[in-house]
Design an enzyme around this catalytic site. Structure first.
Site, mmCIF file in Angstrom:
data_model
loop_
_atom_site.group_PDB
_atom_site.id
_atom_site.type_symbol
_atom_site.label_atom_id
_atom_site.label_comp_id
_atom_site.label_asym_id
_atom_site.label_seq_id
_atom_site.Cartn_x
_atom_site.Cartn_y
_atom_site.Cartn_z
ATOM 1 C CG HIS A 30 8.138 -116.262 92.547
ATOM 2 N ND1 HIS A 30 8.448 -114.920 92.529
ATOM 3 C CD2 HIS A 30 6.835 -116.341 92.932
ATOM 4 C CE1 HIS A 30 7.375 -114.214 92.868
ATOM 5 N NE2 HIS A 30 6.383 -115.056 93.118
ATOM 6 C CE LYS A 52 6.143 -115.540 88.950
ATOM 7 N NZ LYS A 52 4.802 -115.885 88.446
#
Length: 236
Positions: A131, A135
């Site tokens: 990600h 995040k």
């Protein structure tokens, strides 16, 4: 449909654009420091905030008679508490670790493959999730959902970010700039490897799924999942 956006970061802004394109109205855009003014006008709330705000956002909605679509991860130690409040207030709730329609198909594929592999002990399962660097939680909520889907259908008992021991699934969590979300599941033996993978190209898929879920939940009471939305005959 009148929507309250709880969390107005990058994801909230994409949800806003897609909701407006689909003919809906935004009556509240709430950042972390904003009030809930306007919530009373909403038909539904969509929460893509941060873990520290999610419980307050969800409970405020239920206490105000507003159904909730929640895509915020990292707060699930309070999930049962929010489900109880939803039922107490006769409201409606969908939590999803990932609202992408493609990812929810991937969830089903993951469980189907896990059932097939359950008795093939020569294969060891592991996972990787990648990600963007903004995040906050690791592993991702999507990765945890995928791991739980494997655990439910095999003899694996837990997941870990560390080296796997016994009946554990190792998850490798990577954070790389500008990666919306990639999830891979590997079944490795001495002779081959089976891999299934989902790659998100943008936030659009997550946002569209959240808006579709909001459209679907209007007029319903209870606690649902994206599986209910995905396989509903009235989904557009």
């Amino acid at each position: 449909m009148k929507i309250a956006l709880l969390g107005y970061g990058k994801m909230g802004k994409v949800i806003e654009r897609i909701a407006l394109e689909r003919g809906h109205e935004i009556v509240l855009r709430k950042g972390s420091q904003d009030s809930f003014d306007g919530l009373e006008n909403a038909d539904v709330a969509i929460d893509f905030s941060v873990p520290s705000s999610a419980v307050l956002n969800i409970s405020t909605c239920f206490n105000s008679g507003v159904p909730v679509i929640c895509g915020t991860t990292g707060w699930l130690e309070h999930y049962d508490e929010m489900v109880a409040l939803c039922n107490e207030k006769n409201e409606s709730f969908i939590y999803g670790s990932n609202f992408s329609l493609g990812v929810n198909i991937f969830f089903e594929l993951n469980e189907y493959l896990a059932k097939m592999m359950a008795n093939l002990k020569q294969y060891n399962v592991s996972m990787e999730e990648i990600h963007h660097t903004q995040k906050l939680d690791a592993p991702s909520g999507t990765a945890i959902s995928l791991a739980n889907g494997i655990i439910k259908n095999t003899s694996y008992e837990n997941w870990t970010l560390d080296d796997a021991k016994g009946h554990e699934i190792h998850i490798e969590a990577k954070r790389i700039e500008n990666i919306p979300g990639t999830h891979s599941i590997f079944y490795d033996s001495n002779v081959d490897q089976i891999e299934i993978k989902h790659t998100a190209h943008s936030r659009e898929g997550f946002a569209l799924g959240a808006v579709v879920a909001a459209e679907w939940i209007i007029g319903k009471k209870g606690v649902f999942t994206m599986k209910d939305v995905l396989f509903s005959e009235n989904r557009e």
